[in-house]
Scaffold this motif. Sequence first.
Motif, PDB file in Angstrom:
ATOM      1  N   ILE A  41      49.956  26.052  53.984  1.00  0.00           N
ATOM      2  CA  ILE A  41      50.181  24.709  53.350  1.00  0.00           C
ATOM      3  C   ILE A  41      49.610  24.637  51.999  1.00  0.00           C
ATOM      4  N   ALA A  42      48.439  25.188  51.995  1.00  0.00           N
ATOM      5  CA  ALA A  42      47.599  24.726  50.464  1.00  0.00           C
ATOM      6  C   ALA A  42      48.618  25.490  49.439  1.00  0.00           C
ATOM      7  N   ALA A  43      48.634  26.855  49.652  1.00  0.00           N
ATOM      8  CA  ALA A  43      49.477  27.649  48.677  1.00  0.00           C
ATOM      9  C   ALA A  43      50.946  26.951  48.270  1.00  0.00           C
ATOM     10  N   ILE A  60      51.239  35.294  46.423  1.00  0.00           N
ATOM     11  CA  ILE A  60      50.950  36.653  47.438  1.00  0.00           C
ATOM     12  C   ILE A  60      50.388  36.227  48.863  1.00  0.00           C
ATOM     13  N   GLU A  61      51.186  36.801  49.655  1.00  0.00           N
ATOM     14  CA  GLU A  61      50.804  36.350  50.956  1.00  0.00           C
ATOM     15  C   GLU A  61      50.776  37.849  51.775  1.00  0.00           C
ATOM     16  N   ARG A  62      49.552  37.886  52.545  1.00  0.00           N
ATOM     17  CA  ARG A  62      49.490  39.026  53.239  1.00  0.00           C
ATOM     18  C   ARG A  62      50.321  39.405  54.365  1.00  0.00           C
ATOM     19  N   HIS A  63      50.539  38.350  54.930  1.00  0.00           N
ATOM     20  CA  HIS A  63      51.873  38.561  56.175  1.00  0.00           C
ATOM     21  C   HIS A  63      53.184  38.659  55.709  1.00  0.00           C
ATOM     22  N   PRO A  64      54.060  39.234  56.557  1.00  0.00           N
ATOM     23  CA  PRO A  64      55.528  39.520  56.232  1.00  0.00           C
ATOM     24  C   PRO A  64      56.344  38.020  55.936  1.00  0.00           C
ATOM     25  N   GLU A  69      48.906  31.731  59.724  1.00  0.00           N
ATOM     26  CA  GLU A  69      47.713  31.297  60.073  1.00  0.00           C
ATOM     27  C   GLU A  69      47.396  30.065  60.446  1.00  0.00           C
ATOM     28  N   GLY A  70      46.307  29.545  59.863  1.00  0.00           N
ATOM     29  CA  GLY A  70      45.956  27.922  59.987  1.00  0.00           C
ATOM     30  C   GLY A  70      47.287  27.231  60.152  1.00  0.00           C
ATOM     31  N   SER A  71      48.207  27.350  59.287  1.00  0.00           N
ATOM     32  CA  SER A  71      49.390  26.493  59.102  1.00  0.00           C
ATOM     33  C   SER A  71      50.629  27.136  59.887  1.00  0.00           C
ATOM     34  N   GLY A  72      50.107  27.780  60.884  1.00  0.00           N
ATOM     35  CA  GLY A  72      51.171  28.356  61.695  1.00  0.00           C
ATOM     36  C   GLY A  72      51.762  27.683  63.076  1.00  0.00           C
ATOM     37  N   GLY A  76      52.470  19.534  63.278  1.00  0.00           N
ATOM     38  CA  GLY A  76      51.027  18.956  63.130  1.00  0.00           C
ATOM     39  C   GLY A  76      51.365  17.599  62.532  1.00  0.00           C
ATOM     40  N   ILE A  77      50.090  16.781  62.903  1.00  0.00           N
ATOM     41  CA  ILE A  77      50.481  15.278  62.557  1.00  0.00           C
ATOM     42  C   ILE A  77      49.975  15.100  61.402  1.00  0.00           C
ATOM     43  N   VAL A  78      50.816  14.003  60.459  1.00  0.00           N
ATOM     44  CA  VAL A  78      50.356  13.520  59.275  1.00  0.00           C
ATOM     45  C   VAL A  78      50.157  12.071  59.495  1.00  0.00           C
ATOM     46  N   GLU A 194      48.339  42.128  50.416  1.00  0.00           N
ATOM     47  CA  GLU A 194      47.048  41.518  50.513  1.00  0.00           C
ATOM     48  C   GLU A 194      46.383  41.798  49.086  1.00  0.00           C
ATOM     49  N   ALA A 195      45.902  40.443  48.427  1.00  0.00           N
ATOM     50  CA  ALA A 195      45.019  40.725  47.433  1.00  0.00           C
ATOM     51  C   ALA A 195      43.694  41.190  47.870  1.00  0.00           C
ATOM     52  N   THR A 196      43.065  42.252  47.162  1.00  0.00           N
ATOM     53  CA  THR A 196      41.710  42.714  47.639  1.00  0.00           C
ATOM     54  C   THR A 196      40.576  42.475  46.845  1.00  0.00           C
ATOM     55  N   LEU A 377      40.246  23.321  54.039  1.00  0.00           N
ATOM     56  CA  LEU A 377      41.330  22.263  54.320  1.00  0.00           C
ATOM     57  C   LEU A 377      40.922  21.461  55.547  1.00  0.00           C
ATOM     58  N   GLY A 378      40.132  22.221  56.577  1.00  0.00           N
ATOM     59  CA  GLY A 378      39.718  21.618  57.742  1.00  0.00           C
ATOM     60  C   GLY A 378      40.777  21.191  58.613  1.00  0.00           C
ATOM     61  N   PRO A 379      40.306  19.907  59.557  1.00  0.00           N
ATOM     62  CA  PRO A 379      41.161  19.585  60.650  1.00  0.00           C
ATOM     63  C   PRO A 379      42.387  18.753  59.922  1.00  0.00           C
ATOM     64  N   ARG A 380      42.290  18.438  58.703  1.00  0.00           N
ATOM     65  CA  ARG A 380      43.250  17.281  58.170  1.00  0.00           C
ATOM     66  C   ARG A 380      44.025  17.972  57.130  1.00  0.00           C
ATOM     67  N   GLY A 381      44.301  19.445  57.192  1.00  0.00           N
ATOM     68  CA  GLY A 381      44.714  20.284  56.074  1.00  0.00           C
ATOM     69  C   GLY A 381      46.173  19.696  55.577  1.00  0.00           C
ATOM     70  N   LEU A 382      47.097  19.439  56.690  1.00  0.00           N
ATOM     71  CA  LEU A 382      48.535  19.289  56.426  1.00  0.00           C
ATOM     72  C   LEU A 382      48.742  17.859  55.499  1.00  0.00           C
ATOM     73  N   THR A 383      47.627  16.930  56.091  1.00  0.00           N
ATOM     74  CA  THR A 383      47.794  15.635  55.251  1.00  0.00           C
ATOM     75  C   THR A 383      46.885  15.747  53.854  1.00  0.00           C
TER      76      THR A 383
HETATM   77  C1  LIG Z   1      45.039  23.995  66.203  1.00  0.00           C
HETATM   78  C2  LIG Z   1      45.183  23.363  65.036  1.00  0.00           C
HETATM   79  C3  LIG Z   1      45.553  22.134  64.907  1.00  0.00           C
HETATM   80  C4  LIG Z   1      45.803  21.248  63.548  1.00  0.00           C
HETATM   81  N1  LIG Z   1      46.320  20.194  63.538  1.00  0.00           N
HETATM   82  C5  LIG Z   1      46.647  19.607  62.398  1.00  0.00           C
HETATM   83  C6  LIG Z   1      47.278  18.353  62.343  1.00  0.00           C
HETATM   84  O1  LIG Z   1      47.699  17.593  63.429  1.00  0.00           O
HETATM   85  N2  LIG Z   1      47.232  17.536  61.251  1.00  0.00           N
HETATM   86  C7  LIG Z   1      46.532  18.120  60.158  1.00  0.00           C
HETATM   87  O2  LIG Z   1      46.726  17.620  58.778  1.00  0.00           O
HETATM   88  N3  LIG Z   1      45.999  19.336  60.030  1.00  0.00           N
HETATM   89  C8  LIG Z   1      45.807  19.871  61.435  1.00  0.00           C
HETATM   90  N4  LIG Z   1      45.426  21.307  61.301  1.00  0.00           N
HETATM   91  C9  LIG Z   1      44.631  21.686  60.361  1.00  0.00           C
HETATM   92  C10 LIG Z   1      45.703  22.450  59.334  1.00  0.00           C
HETATM   93  O3  LIG Z   1      46.580  23.287  59.979  1.00  0.00           O
HETATM   94  C11 LIG Z   1      45.080  23.354  58.125  1.00  0.00           C
HETATM   95  O4  LIG Z   1      43.924  22.669  57.418  1.00  0.00           O
HETATM   96  C12 LIG Z   1      45.857  24.025  57.182  1.00  0.00           C
HETATM   97  O5  LIG Z   1      47.148  24.527  57.911  1.00  0.00           O
HETATM   98  C13 LIG Z   1      45.415  25.052  56.222  1.00  0.00           C
HETATM   99  O6  LIG Z   1      46.251  25.483  55.436  1.00  0.00           O
HETATM  100  P1  LIG Z   1      45.626  26.623  54.334  1.00  0.00           P
HETATM  101  O7  LIG Z   1      46.738  27.124  53.590  1.00  0.00           O
HETATM  102  O8  LIG Z   1      44.489  26.233  53.663  1.00  0.00           O
HETATM  103  O9  LIG Z   1      45.369  27.883  55.183  1.00  0.00           O
HETATM  104  P2  LIG Z   1      46.305  28.908  56.056  1.00  0.00           P
HETATM  105  O10 LIG Z   1      47.373  28.515  56.551  1.00  0.00           O
HETATM  106  O11 LIG Z   1      45.440  29.647  56.874  1.00  0.00           O
HETATM  107  O12 LIG Z   1      46.806  29.813  54.974  1.00  0.00           O
HETATM  108  C14 LIG Z   1      45.921  30.967  54.194  1.00  0.00           C
HETATM  109  C15 LIG Z   1      46.856  31.922  54.171  1.00  0.00           C
HETATM  110  O13 LIG Z   1      46.219  32.926  53.077  1.00  0.00           O
HETATM  111  C16 LIG Z   1      46.564  34.345  53.716  1.00  0.00           C
HETATM  112  N5  LIG Z   1      45.446  35.259  52.964  1.00  0.00           N
HETATM  113  C17 LIG Z   1      44.263  35.433  53.228  1.00  0.00           C
HETATM  114  N6  LIG Z   1      43.877  36.312  52.603  1.00  0.00           N
HETATM  115  C18 LIG Z   1      44.538  36.671  51.877  1.00  0.00           C
HETATM  116  C19 LIG Z   1      44.539  37.826  50.844  1.00  0.00           C
HETATM  117  N7  LIG Z   1      43.649  38.455  50.448  1.00  0.00           N
HETATM  118  N8  LIG Z   1      45.743  38.197  50.090  1.00  0.00           N
HETATM  119  C20 LIG Z   1      46.906  37.475  50.329  1.00  0.00           C
HETATM  120  N9  LIG Z   1      46.878  36.401  51.337  1.00  0.00           N
HETATM  121  C21 LIG Z   1      45.703  36.239  51.777  1.00  0.00           C
HETATM  122  C22 LIG Z   1      46.593  34.295  54.852  1.00  0.00           C
HETATM  123  O14 LIG Z   1      47.520  35.129  55.493  1.00  0.00           O
HETATM  124  C23 LIG Z   1      47.027  32.846  55.395  1.00  0.00           C
HETATM  125  O15 LIG Z   1      48.726  32.931  55.380  1.00  0.00           O
HETATM  126  C24 LIG Z   1      45.251  21.836  62.528  1.00  0.00           C
HETATM  127  C25 LIG Z   1      44.806  23.281  62.464  1.00  0.00           C
HETATM  128  C26 LIG Z   1      44.695  23.936  63.689  1.00  0.00           C
HETATM  129  C27 LIG Z   1      44.041  25.187  63.781  1.00  0.00           C
END
Ligand SMILES: Cc1cc2nc3c(=O)[nH]c(=O)nc-3n(C[C@H](O)[C@H](O)[C@H](O)COP(=O)(O)OP(=O)(O)OC[C@H]3O[C@@H](n4cnc5c(N)ncnc54)[C@H](O)[C@@H]3O)c2cc1C
Length: 429
Positions: A41-43, A60-64, A69-72, A76-78, A194-196, A377-383
């Motif tokens: 969600i950050a990207a 660039i995302e390492r999964h297909p 991952e965290g956003s999967g 989630g609740i906003v 994957e960016a290395t 982004l921690g536990p509130r990342g979607l928000t």
């Molecule tokens: C169980 C759970 C419940 C949650 N509930 C809520 C909720 O209700 N409300 C809320 O606001 N938030 C919630 N969150 C938090 C929120 O989901 C996360 O903060 C947010 O999804 C993080 O987003 P992100 O994009 O930073 O990380 P990610 O979604 O983890 O994305 C990072 C991406 O980078 C990719 N990556 C890593 N390294 C590389 C590389 N070298 N090259 C290419 N790609 C790479 C990974 O594959 C991944 O897809 C919850 C989290 C969890 C785990």
Amino acid sequence: MADIRDETALLTIELHTNLRQPWEVPPETRPGRVTVIGGGIAAATLAAALLKRGREVVLIERHPALAQEGSGNPAGIVMPRPAARNDAETRFFARAFRRALATYEELTEDAFSACGVLQLALTGKEERRLAAFLALGLLETAEGRMVGRDEAQGLTGARLPAGGLWSADGGLLRPRRACARLTAGIDRLMLGQEATALSRTATGWRISLANGETLESETVVIASALEAARFEVTAWLPLAARRGQITLTPPGTQSARLQAALVFGGYMTPLVEGRHAVGATFDHSAGGPQTVEAADHRRNLATLSEALGDILPDQPEEALQGRAALRAVTPDHLPLAGPVPDHAGWLEDYAPLAKNAHRGGLPPARWLPGLYVMAGLGPRGLTVAPLLAEMLAGQICGGTEALPGEEQALLQPGRFIIRQLRRQQGAAG
Ligand SMILES: Cc1cc2nc3c(=O)[nH]c(=O)nc-3n(C[C@H](O)[C@H](O)[C@H](O)COP(=O)(O)OP(=O)(O)OC[C@H]3O[C@@H](n4cnc5c(N)ncnc54)[C@H](O)[C@@H]3O)c2cc1C
């Protein structure tokens, strides 16, 4: 009311622009392509904010696929993050909630549904805290108001032990769908790459990929959650993993009527694809791939029944599904969003802070030109993601600042270098 707040915000921005410490003044903007590393969600929110400003964006995302991952999670609740103190942190989270609504309301309803969120006041203390937060006047009525038990039951469709803070505009984000919509129109979506490594060039950055290829870009934003610290120039970023598991349960007769999300320490969503999401655990983790644990299902369901009694009938273990993932967190529980400092340069230039924490007259910050981070982004990342994305897009492209300097300072990654130096003074004294 909104106008008065906007004007106050602008005044605050001006005030703090003048008062900024040298390390709080962001670097000059630069033209050209922006490459975002990560596909959560950050990207995705950042890509959308940059595309709106007419920038060429590569992701660039390492999964297909995006959001694996965290956003999967399926949903989630906003919602707002209530706190009784009117400080920059409370204002940042309120602003972030408002920005998230504005961003996600533009998506189709299958990606964001404003079903409403009730944060239950299960104790008198909690009720006073929620009411004190509302009294700060940071939210409009549709974003938050106190409701009694009867009204709460009518609004949510559930039998409840108490009322609480009702956010009519809050709701459920389906992050995978949101990421797909937000990145539509991107110039180049590089999935399964994957960016290395990162190295500086005369005009920007060279990104090495796991398949041996390289890519050049004037600006790079590292939005890869825990992996943001894997590069040599960002290895100092203080990121840690917190594991979270949600439980996906079939409904009971009572819970099937639930129309809004309930938050009570844990949370429960209305039905999403025939199941409630009940969550979430929050545990230290050494990282790595995560498997779903039966014990964590039991913990999620125990928290639920402690707060809401028999909203769900007893569930046989085989009826439960779930998902576990890692959240990236920082020592002060606030995200890392901003330009990346030249770590060695800061340790040298700001070394006087280790002797005198309030030392003035220090030189302008040395930045790694064109390199930014959006992680932790921690536990509130979607928000929080949409506001961080707006702020970063503003820093990268120029234009109006999305949030006042004091809130930008809370988020900028370099704060940990400054704190480390100042703590040395504490240790010496
Ligand atoms: C169980 C759970 C419940 C949650 N509930 C809520 C909720 O209700 N409300 C809320 O606001 N938030 C919630 N969150 C938090 C929120 O989901 C996360 O903060 C947010 O999804 C993080 O987003 P992100 O994009 O930073 O990380 P990610 O979604 O983890 O994305 C990072 C991406 O980078 C990719 N990556 C890593 N390294 C590389 C590389 N070298 N090259 C290419 N790609 C790479 C990974 O594959 C991944 O897809 C919850 C989290 C969890 C785990």
